[in-house]
Motif scaffolding. Structure first.
Motif, PDB file in Angstrom:
ATOM      1  N   PHE A 128      17.298 -50.268  16.509  1.00  0.00           N
ATOM      2  CA  PHE A 128      15.968 -50.740  16.141  1.00  0.00           C
ATOM      3  C   PHE A 128      15.508 -51.864  17.068  1.00  0.00           C
ATOM      4  O   PHE A 128      16.303 -52.665  17.560  1.00  0.00           O
ATOM      5  N   SER A 141       6.293 -49.349  11.206  1.00  0.00           N
ATOM      6  CA  SER A 141       7.295 -48.872  12.165  1.00  0.00           C
ATOM      7  C   SER A 141       6.663 -47.780  13.014  1.00  0.00           C
ATOM      8  O   SER A 141       5.808 -47.019  12.544  1.00  0.00           O
ATOM      9  N   GLU A 144      11.286 -46.444  17.179  1.00  0.00           N
ATOM     10  CA  GLU A 144      12.337 -47.452  16.980  1.00  0.00           C
ATOM     11  C   GLU A 144      11.784 -48.860  16.784  1.00  0.00           C
ATOM     12  O   GLU A 144      12.533 -49.788  16.499  1.00  0.00           O
ATOM     13  N   ILE A 146       9.899 -51.856  14.850  1.00  0.00           N
ATOM     14  CA  ILE A 146       9.558 -52.332  13.512  1.00  0.00           C
ATOM     15  C   ILE A 146       8.817 -53.654  13.683  1.00  0.00           C
ATOM     16  O   ILE A 146       9.356 -54.614  14.237  1.00  0.00           O
ATOM     17  N   ILE A 162      12.041 -54.698   5.622  1.00  0.00           N
ATOM     18  CA  ILE A 162      12.792 -54.198   6.781  1.00  0.00           C
ATOM     19  C   ILE A 162      13.631 -52.981   6.409  1.00  0.00           C
ATOM     20  O   ILE A 162      13.714 -52.010   7.178  1.00  0.00           O
ATOM     21  N   GLU A 163      14.246 -53.002   5.226  1.00  0.00           N
ATOM     22  CA  GLU A 163      15.035 -51.834   4.798  1.00  0.00           C
ATOM     23  C   GLU A 163      14.149 -50.603   4.663  1.00  0.00           C
ATOM     24  O   GLU A 163      14.547 -49.494   5.012  1.00  0.00           O
ATOM     25  N   GLU A 165      11.293 -49.993   6.317  1.00  0.00           N
ATOM     26  CA  GLU A 165      10.876 -49.545   7.649  1.00  0.00           C
ATOM     27  C   GLU A 165      12.020 -48.942   8.447  1.00  0.00           C
ATOM     28  O   GLU A 165      11.803 -48.061   9.289  1.00  0.00           O
ATOM     29  N   LYS A 166      13.247 -49.409   8.172  1.00  0.00           N
ATOM     30  CA  LYS A 166      14.410 -48.813   8.847  1.00  0.00           C
ATOM     31  C   LYS A 166      14.553 -47.336   8.498  1.00  0.00           C
ATOM     32  O   LYS A 166      14.939 -46.515   9.338  1.00  0.00           O
ATOM     33  N   SER A 169      12.056 -45.406  10.530  1.00  0.00           N
ATOM     34  CA  SER A 169      12.456 -45.340  11.934  1.00  0.00           C
ATOM     35  C   SER A 169      13.669 -44.435  12.125  1.00  0.00           C
ATOM     36  O   SER A 169      13.717 -43.630  13.054  1.00  0.00           O
ATOM     37  N   ASP A 170      14.656 -44.575  11.243  1.00  0.00           N
ATOM     38  CA  ASP A 170      15.903 -43.816  11.378  1.00  0.00           C
ATOM     39  C   ASP A 170      15.676 -42.308  11.195  1.00  0.00           C
ATOM     40  O   ASP A 170      16.329 -41.493  11.843  1.00  0.00           O
TER      41      ASP A 170
END
Length: 551
Positions: A128, A141, A144, A146, A162-163, A165-166, A169-170
């Motif tokens: 990220f 996001s 990759e 954020i 953040i969790e 948006e991860k 992205s993931d």
């Protein structure tokens, strides 16, 4: 143009099918990842399936009403009605304007995104890239990247964001967003595509909420974070941003019990619907005529016609070649083959050789398919064979035009100049301004050309034998009047007990052609031998005279 409209309509129907299945059966289920792939597959299928079709061939009995007279075909072509407004172009222009507007909006969104990311300090962590911006925008996001403003949130809230948006992205949710955006631009006029795009975006939020809440210890704090983020109104359109409308639905789905696996049957509802769509709209039925053999009673002659149509395949052309060689020892070759997107013939050249006799047919169409025609083989009672080309009445009925169509036939003429070969066709054309009739023995070469600028059709007829060459140019004007110009009057017509047809009606046996005033005759065609028999059966044994009078 019509094909484009049909494709758009079919695509819209398929898109509506998938959306209805999702809306009525799947949107309340917690199969979020399965729903993601279901919605994406709906977009892909709706864009590809209308392009695929299955061709079903139905064989029918061949019609025997064939016409070899090119001048007659040209005279029957209706004039194209010109309209002051071409609505196809109006609709296309309207669509193009809308497409341009939405593409411009997409370009602006990419520019805005680039302005936010470019030049900012990037913090790399695993796969990220974090950007802590000072701008007052909702967290989002993009692949990759954020992006968030840490000064607007507490440490707990920022962790929740953040969790979330991860997950986006993931799992590459940006791809889903871009695909749905692409389809909404292409089909901007279709209201279903906008509902479909909204369903995809909302389901991605369900996925991110579900996965993020599993990694967080306080699910209630996560829901409070959702409520707080609703205060932000500035979002980047082509990204996965934390703030979304319908927060109530997201919170409801977070607290919903997991759906039972047996409910997955709902995905299969679309399969019979797709099968019905294929059966109704994607199976193209093509009627093809069977090869025909006509026996002429009393004379021991047989006429075999090997039909070639716009949808004749290479395999069928090869089959005709093999049959002509094995059955009749006739050489048959095709070349200059061109086909359109539907695999229909738009150009073909046919060369046929039977000993010293040669026949050639060339059809080249400007954007349209070729006219149906046939290779005709006449076998007399002594086993002698003659070969030629026949064109169908179907092309005339449809008003189809061929840019170049010619036949080259070399036959042995009798020594008597006044009596042509039994297979000769004689066309007599009378002009209003002409005081004489022009009698022309058509035997060797016919070339037809269409002048698109003047709407004047010109047929050039050349007859060649050992002693004589006759050239006649037949000009058909826009108003339908016909002019015949000849460099020779050799090859007079012998009157006997021929079948007389005047304005399409059969005349009695004692009818005298010479009683007609030459000024009243617009066109006269005389057919002899196999040509007359092919057209009129036994009645044409002694020849046929077709007369068209002036109206």
């Amino acid at each position: 143009m019509e094909a484009i409209f049909i494709y758009i309509a079919k695509s819209a129907v398929l898109m509506l099918l998938f959306y209805c299945v999702y809306f009525f059966l799947l949107r309340r289920e917690t199969f979020f990842n399965s729903n993601r792939w279901f919605l994406l597959s709906g977009l892909i299928i709706s864009s590809i399936l209308p392009l695929l079709s299955y061709t079903k061939i139905v064989w029918i009995d061949a019609t025997q009403n064939l016409n070899t007279n090119i001048e007659s075909a040209l005279l029957s072509i209706p004039e194209k009605q010109n309209s002051d407004i071409n609505w196809n172009y109006v609709i296309l222009a309207f669509y193009g304007i809308g497409l341009l507007i939405f593409l411009l909006k997409l370009a602006i969104d990419f520019y805005s995104l680039n302005a936010i990311i470019k030049g900012k300090k990037v913090k790399q962590q695993a796969d990220f890239k974090f950007i802590d911006t000072q701008e007052n925008i909702a967290p989002f996001s993009y692949f990759e990247y954020i992006v968030y403003n840490s000064s607007l949130y507490t440490a707990t809230e920022l962790e929740n964001i953040i969790e979330h948006e991860k997950v986006h992205s993931d799992q590459n949710h940006t791809v889903d967003v871009l695909v749905s955006r692409f389809f909404s631009i292409i089909f901007w006029f279709n209201p279903i595509v906008w509902l479909y795009k909204k369903a995809i975006t909302q389901n991605l939020e369900f996925i991110a909420d579900s996965e993020a809440s599993k990694k967080l210890s306080d699910k209630k704090a996560y829901q409070y974070t959702l409520l707080k983020i609703t205060a932000h109104e500035n979002c980047v359109a082509i990204t996965n941003h934390f703030y979304q409308s319908l927060i109530k639905k997201r919170i409801v789905m977070l607290n919903k019990n997991q759906s039972k696996k047996r409910n997955s049957w709902k995905y299969y509802v679309v399969i019979p619907a797709l099968a019905a769509f294929v059966l109704l709209f994607q199976i193209e039925v093509i009627a093809k005529e069977k090869q025909q053999t006509v026996k002429v009673s009393g004379e021991g002659k047989s006429v075999e016609v090997y039909k070639i149509s716009k949808n004749s395949t290479d395999a069928e052309l090869k089959e005709i070649k093999d049959k002509l060689k094995s059955i009749h020892n006739i050489d048959f070759e095709v070349s200059d083959i061109k086909r359109d997107a539907k695999n229909n013939l738009t150009s073909i050249k046919v060369d046929i050789k039977n000993g010293s006799q040669q026949t050639q047919s060339i059809q080249t169409s400007t954007g349209d398919v070729i006219q149906d025609f046939g290779v005709i083989v006449i076998t007399d009672k002594e086993g002698k064979k003659k070969v030629g080309i026949q064109t169908s009445e179907e092309g005339k009925a449809k008003g189809s035009k061929v840019a170049v169509s010619k036949r080259i036939t070399t036959l042995n003429l009798e020594k008597d100049d006044s009596d042509a070969s039994e297979n000769s066709n004689i066309i007599i054309t009378n002009n209003q301004n002409s005081k004489t009739n022009t009698n022309v023995n058509i035997n060797s070469f016919t070339s037809t050309k269409t002048d698109s600028d003047t709407n004047t059709n010109i047929s050039t007829v050349v007859t060649t034998d050992k002693n004589n060459t006759v050239t006649t140019k037949i000009i058909t004007k826009k108003d339908g009047s016909t002019i015949a110009i000849s460099n020779s009057t050799k090859g007079k017509v012998k009157l006997g007990n021929q079948l007389i047809i005047v304005d399409g009606e059969e005349m009695p046996e004692n009818f005298d052609v010479e009683t007609l005033n030459a000024k009243d005759i617009e066109t006269m065609r005389i057919f002899k031998g196999t040509e007359a028999i092919t057209r009129y059966g036994d009645k044409g044994n002694n020849g046929v005279i077709e007369i068209q009078t002036r109206k």
